[in-house]
Design an enzyme around this catalytic site. Structure first.
Site, PDB file in Angstrom:
ATOM      1  N   ALA A 233      -0.913  -3.147 -11.876  1.00 45.66           N
ATOM      2  CA  ALA A 233      -1.242  -4.561 -11.833  1.00 45.66           C
ATOM      3  C   ALA A 233      -0.162  -5.595 -11.691  1.00 45.66           C
ATOM      4  O   ALA A 233      -0.390  -6.703 -11.241  1.00 45.66           O
ATOM      5  CB  ALA A 233      -2.018  -4.865 -13.422  1.00 45.66           C
TER       6      ALA A 233
ATOM      7  N   GLY B 140       2.475  -5.226  -9.578  1.00 51.71           N
ATOM      8  CA  GLY B 140       2.895  -5.186  -8.234  1.00 51.71           C
ATOM      9  C   GLY B 140       2.660  -6.627  -7.442  1.00 51.71           C
ATOM     10  O   GLY B 140       1.986  -7.458  -7.689  1.00 51.71           O
TER      11      GLY B 140
ATOM     12  N   ILE C 144       1.358  -6.706  -4.447  1.00 56.19           N
ATOM     13  CA  ILE C 144      -0.256  -7.082  -3.875  1.00 56.19           C
ATOM     14  C   ILE C 144      -1.105  -7.151  -5.296  1.00 56.19           C
ATOM     15  O   ILE C 144      -2.007  -8.056  -5.220  1.00 56.19           O
ATOM     16  CB  ILE C 144      -0.431  -5.896  -3.196  1.00 56.19           C
ATOM     17  CG1 ILE C 144       0.398  -5.823  -1.836  1.00 56.19           C
ATOM     18  CG2 ILE C 144      -1.958  -6.135  -2.919  1.00 56.19           C
ATOM     19  CD1 ILE C 144       0.151  -4.585  -0.996  1.00 56.19           C
ATOM     20  N   ALA C 145      -0.795  -6.327  -6.225  1.00 53.48           N
ATOM     21  CA  ALA C 145      -1.880  -6.369  -7.329  1.00 53.48           C
ATOM     22  C   ALA C 145      -1.904  -7.543  -7.983  1.00 53.48           C
ATOM     23  O   ALA C 145      -2.943  -7.900  -8.811  1.00 53.48           O
ATOM     24  CB  ALA C 145      -1.331  -5.099  -8.093  1.00 53.48           C
TER      25      ALA C 145
ATOM     26  N   ARG D 171       3.703   0.002 -16.055  1.00 49.13           N
ATOM     27  CA  ARG D 171       4.555   1.108 -16.454  1.00 49.13           C
ATOM     28  C   ARG D 171       5.282   0.634 -17.734  1.00 49.13           C
ATOM     29  O   ARG D 171       5.420   1.294 -18.831  1.00 49.13           O
ATOM     30  CB  ARG D 171       5.747   1.575 -15.354  1.00 49.13           C
ATOM     31  CG  ARG D 171       5.438   2.802 -14.761  1.00 49.13           C
ATOM     32  CD  ARG D 171       6.501   3.293 -14.099  1.00 49.13           C
ATOM     33  NE  ARG D 171       7.006   2.594 -13.046  1.00 49.13           N
ATOM     34  CZ  ARG D 171       7.657   3.202 -12.296  1.00 49.13           C
ATOM     35  NH1 ARG D 171       8.047   4.407 -12.283  1.00 49.13           N
ATOM     36  NH2 ARG D 171       8.013   2.582 -11.015  1.00 49.13           N
TER      37      ARG D 171
ATOM     38  N   SER E 147       1.666   3.049  -6.846  1.00 48.39           N
ATOM     39  CA  SER E 147       2.089   4.236  -6.002  1.00 48.39           C
ATOM     40  C   SER E 147       3.673   3.608  -5.663  1.00 48.39           C
ATOM     41  O   SER E 147       3.952   2.819  -5.587  1.00 48.39           O
ATOM     42  CB  SER E 147       1.290   4.119  -4.687  1.00 48.39           C
ATOM     43  OG  SER E 147       1.501   5.455  -3.793  1.00 48.39           O
TER      44      SER E 147
ATOM     45  N   TYR F 284       7.657   8.328   2.939  1.00 50.83           N
ATOM     46  CA  TYR F 284       6.850   7.357   2.410  1.00 50.83           C
ATOM     47  C   TYR F 284       5.510   7.534   2.963  1.00 50.83           C
ATOM     48  O   TYR F 284       4.312   7.410   2.189  1.00 50.83           O
ATOM     49  CB  TYR F 284       7.378   5.925   2.325  1.00 50.83           C
ATOM     50  CG  TYR F 284       6.330   5.110   2.115  1.00 50.83           C
ATOM     51  CD1 TYR F 284       5.735   4.733   0.968  1.00 50.83           C
ATOM     52  CD2 TYR F 284       5.819   4.273   2.914  1.00 50.83           C
ATOM     53  CE1 TYR F 284       4.984   3.722   0.368  1.00 50.83           C
ATOM     54  CE2 TYR F 284       4.744   3.046   2.626  1.00 50.83           C
ATOM     55  CZ  TYR F 284       4.324   3.079   1.385  1.00 50.83           C
ATOM     56  OH  TYR F 284       3.429   2.069   1.262  1.00 50.83           O
TER      57      TYR F 284
ATOM     58  N   LYS G 253       1.615   8.417   1.460  1.00 48.93           N
ATOM     59  CA  LYS G 253       0.416   7.581   1.441  1.00 48.93           C
ATOM     60  C   LYS G 253      -0.782   8.346   2.161  1.00 48.93           C
ATOM     61  O   LYS G 253      -1.928   8.222   1.888  1.00 48.93           O
ATOM     62  CB  LYS G 253       0.698   6.215   2.077  1.00 48.93           C
ATOM     63  CG  LYS G 253       1.453   5.193   1.671  1.00 48.93           C
ATOM     64  CD  LYS G 253       1.220   4.792   0.063  1.00 48.93           C
ATOM     65  CE  LYS G 253       0.007   3.858   0.094  1.00 48.93           C
ATOM     66  NZ  LYS G 253      -0.117   3.644  -1.463  1.00 48.93           N
TER      67      LYS G 253
ATOM     68  N   MET H  52       2.136  -4.447   7.220  1.00 49.25           N
ATOM     69  CA  MET H  52       3.259  -5.130   6.582  1.00 49.25           C
ATOM     70  C   MET H  52       3.101  -6.198   5.727  1.00 49.25           C
ATOM     71  O   MET H  52       2.662  -7.455   6.517  1.00 49.25           O
ATOM     72  CB  MET H  52       4.734  -5.710   7.711  1.00 49.25           C
ATOM     73  CG  MET H  52       5.508  -4.632   7.838  1.00 49.25           C
ATOM     74  SD  MET H  52       6.673  -4.151   6.785  1.00 49.25           S
ATOM     75  CE  MET H  52       7.995  -5.132   7.492  1.00 49.25           C
TER      76      MET H  52
HETATM   77  P1  NDP Z   1       5.253  -3.038  -5.417  1.00 47.50           P
HETATM   78  O1  NDP Z   1       6.475  -2.121  -5.543  1.00 47.50           O
HETATM   79  O2  NDP Z   1       5.289  -4.363  -5.725  1.00 47.50           O
HETATM   80  O3  NDP Z   1       4.064  -2.428  -6.316  1.00 47.50           O
HETATM   81  C1  NDP Z   1       3.997  -1.137  -6.475  1.00 47.50           C
HETATM   82  C2  NDP Z   1       3.223  -0.799  -7.857  1.00 47.50           C
HETATM   83  O4  NDP Z   1       3.226   0.742  -8.131  1.00 47.50           O
HETATM   84  C3  NDP Z   1       4.083  -1.359  -8.859  1.00 47.50           C
HETATM   85  O5  NDP Z   1       3.055  -1.969  -9.946  1.00 47.50           O
HETATM   86  C4  NDP Z   1       4.692  -0.036  -9.657  1.00 47.50           C
HETATM   87  O6  NDP Z   1       5.144  -0.386 -10.809  1.00 47.50           O
HETATM   88  C5  NDP Z   1       3.905   0.916  -9.441  1.00 47.50           C
HETATM   89  N1  NDP Z   1       4.258   2.213  -9.627  1.00 47.50           N
HETATM   90  C6  NDP Z   1       4.943   2.968  -8.719  1.00 47.50           C
HETATM   91  N2  NDP Z   1       5.337   3.911  -9.545  1.00 47.50           N
HETATM   92  C7  NDP Z   1       4.675   4.173 -10.656  1.00 47.50           C
HETATM   93  C8  NDP Z   1       4.506   5.040 -11.633  1.00 47.50           C
HETATM   94  N3  NDP Z   1       5.309   6.194 -11.626  1.00 47.50           N
HETATM   95  N4  NDP Z   1       3.742   4.809 -12.563  1.00 47.50           N
HETATM   96  C9  NDP Z   1       3.047   3.713 -12.586  1.00 47.50           C
HETATM   97  N5  NDP Z   1       3.086   2.714 -11.804  1.00 47.50           N
HETATM   98  C10 NDP Z   1       4.002   2.998 -10.672  1.00 47.50           C
HETATM   99  O7  NDP Z   1       4.612  -2.977  -4.098  1.00 47.50           O
HETATM  100  P2  NDP Z   1       3.498  -3.377  -3.204  1.00 47.50           P
HETATM  101  O8  NDP Z   1       2.520  -4.347  -4.159  1.00 47.50           O
HETATM  102  O9  NDP Z   1       3.748  -3.839  -1.905  1.00 47.50           O
HETATM  103  O10 NDP Z   1       2.580  -1.970  -3.251  1.00 47.50           O
HETATM  104  C11 NDP Z   1       1.526  -1.957  -3.809  1.00 47.50           C
HETATM  105  C12 NDP Z   1       0.435  -0.736  -2.933  1.00 47.50           C
HETATM  106  O11 NDP Z   1       0.371  -1.236  -1.701  1.00 47.50           O
HETATM  107  C13 NDP Z   1       1.288   0.564  -2.963  1.00 47.50           C
HETATM  108  O12 NDP Z   1       0.331   1.404  -2.923  1.00 47.50           O
HETATM  109  C14 NDP Z   1       1.685   0.558  -1.577  1.00 47.50           C
HETATM  110  O13 NDP Z   1       1.941   1.700  -1.016  1.00 47.50           O
HETATM  111  C15 NDP Z   1       0.679  -0.186  -0.770  1.00 47.50           C
HETATM  112  N6  NDP Z   1       1.076  -0.953   0.534  1.00 47.50           N
HETATM  113  C16 NDP Z   1       2.130  -1.830   0.605  1.00 47.50           C
HETATM  114  C17 NDP Z   1       2.158  -2.500   1.900  1.00 47.50           C
HETATM  115  C18 NDP Z   1       3.268  -3.604   1.977  1.00 47.50           C
HETATM  116  O14 NDP Z   1       3.664  -3.976   2.878  1.00 47.50           O
HETATM  117  N7  NDP Z   1       3.514  -4.256   0.775  1.00 47.50           N
HETATM  118  C19 NDP Z   1       1.566  -1.997   3.012  1.00 47.50           C
HETATM  119  C20 NDP Z   1       0.630  -1.057   2.649  1.00 47.50           C
HETATM  120  C21 NDP Z   1       0.424  -0.387   1.650  1.00 47.50           C
HETATM  121  P3  NDP Z   1       6.798  -0.712 -11.165  1.00 47.50           P
HETATM  122  O15 NDP Z   1       6.653  -2.135 -11.158  1.00 47.50           O
HETATM  123  O16 NDP Z   1       6.832  -0.408 -12.793  1.00 47.50           O
HETATM  124  O17 NDP Z   1       7.652  -0.038 -10.292  1.00 47.50           O
END
Ligand code: NDP
Length: 296
Positions: A9, A11, A13-14, A33, A81, A153, A157, A184
């Site tokens: 949550a 992240g 995007i989230a 995390r 992820s 990477y 996915k 992107m």
């Molecule tokens: P962020 O790095 O901001 O978000 C990734 C999220 O995944 C974070 O909350 C991170 O937690 C969490 N995460 C990673 N590893 C773990 C773990 N071992 N256990 C629990 N949580 C974990 O990147 P985005 O918001 O950009 O990415 C979010 C999603 O969107 C991902 O699935 C990414 O692949 C996908 N995506 C992103 C794109 C982009 O351009 N940004 C394009 C297409 C897809 P923590 O903060 O603790 O690391």
């Protein structure tokens, strides 16, 4: 009031998904995390409507990270992820957590009779890792080229999304799976940390890219990506996969745009996006760390 579980949550995007869910009146359960770290959760707690947000700890490298969290929710958004281009061990650090995290979430949802939909944040990476001038990409395309050695990477996915669809076809759960496949993602960040896409542009502005490569990106605004997640959840007709990309821009166009915005000093000047430049760029890529090199 309907409840939505959002993994990862905090992240980039989230955080926007959570913001839009709260604005739409949902109750949200977010997994992060590092629950105790204010840098991780402070921006979520500051969102309007955050009284309807509860946060719990979950790490997708654990065996059963989501346990009973799915018991009393109506929808699930799985975004967690690893999104990193360069890692020490691509299988351990990218593919295994991406696949296991997705399967762990689907397993946790499997028996629910309350959940209506599970939305998984997949990626353009699961569609392709290489443009082809003669083919217009659609949701019917799958990335067949990436591997542990080539664009790990992207491979993570692709494997995670394939595992999700295989799970649904094998177990036929009572809920529907929908994937959102953005290219992107850019835009305002609620998080104090920089995600990988925004980092690329910071790197471009501070001179970490010495040259302009023949790269082309499809951009999409993070607020639109979040909205796509909500629409996938709410719209009765939604199903399957959804590519999310707005405008396509080459690296050269991006650099020109940044110049127009006033960023000058450290932007790359030398162009390797020509007929002779691309083979040179390929040679240079071998000197890069593996994830970056294969991406180039
Ligand atoms: P962020 O790095 O901001 O978000 C990734 C999220 O995944 C974070 O909350 C991170 O937690 C969490 N995460 C990673 N590893 C773990 C773990 N071992 N256990 C629990 N949580 C974990 O990147 P985005 O918001 O950009 O990415 C979010 C999603 O969107 C991902 O699935 C990414 O692949 C996908 N995506 C992103 C794109 C982009 O351009 N940004 C394009 C297409 C897809 P923590 O903060 O603790 O690391």
């Amino acid at each position: 009031m309907e409840r939505v579980l959002v993994s990862g949550a905090n992240g980039f995007i989230a955080s926007h998904i959570v913001e839009q869910l709260l604005a739409a009146g949902y109750e949200v359960v977010g997994t992060v995390r590092n629950l105790g770290d204010s840098k991780t959760v402070g921006h979520l707690e500051a969102l309007p409507g955050s009284k309807r947000l509860s946060l719990v700890a979950a790490d997708i490298t654990d065996t059963d990270p989501f346990g009973k969290l799915t018991a009393d929710v109506d929808y699930v958004m799985h975004t967690a992820s690893p999104y990193v281009m360069h890692v020490a061990d691509p299988q351990r650090d990218l593919v295994t957590p991406a696949v296991n995290g997705t399967l762990a979430m689907l397993r946790a949802c499997q028996e629910s009779t309350r959940i209506k939909r599970v939305i998984v944040t997949s990626s353009m990476a699961a569609i392709t890792d290489e443009p082809d001038r003669n083919h217009v990409l659609t949701e019917a395309d799958w990335n067949e080229k990436s591997s542990i050695a080539r664009n790990p990477y992207y491979f993570s996915k692709t494997q995670a999304e394939r595992a999700a669809w295989d799970f649904v076809s094998e177990h036929q759960p009572g809920w529907a799976l929908i994937t959102i496949n953005p290219f992107m993602v850019l835009g305002p960040s609620h998080t104090p940390s920089l995600n990988t896409t925004n980092q690329i542009f910071v790197d471009l502005m501070v001179g970490k890219y010495p040259v302009i490569f023949a790269l082309t990106w499809g951009f999409v605004d993070v607020r639109d990506v979040a909205l796509a997640h909500l629409r996938a959840m709410e719209r009765p007709a939604a199903s399957g996969r959804y590519l999310c990309a707005g405008e396509t821009r080459s690296m050269r166009q991006v650099v020109a745009h940044l110049k127009r915005l006033g960023y000058r000093g450290n932007l790359p000047r030398l162009g390797l996006d020509s007929v002779w430049g691309t083979p040179v760029a390929k040679l240079l890529s071998y000197a890069q760390p593996q994830g970056v090199g294969s991406y180039l």
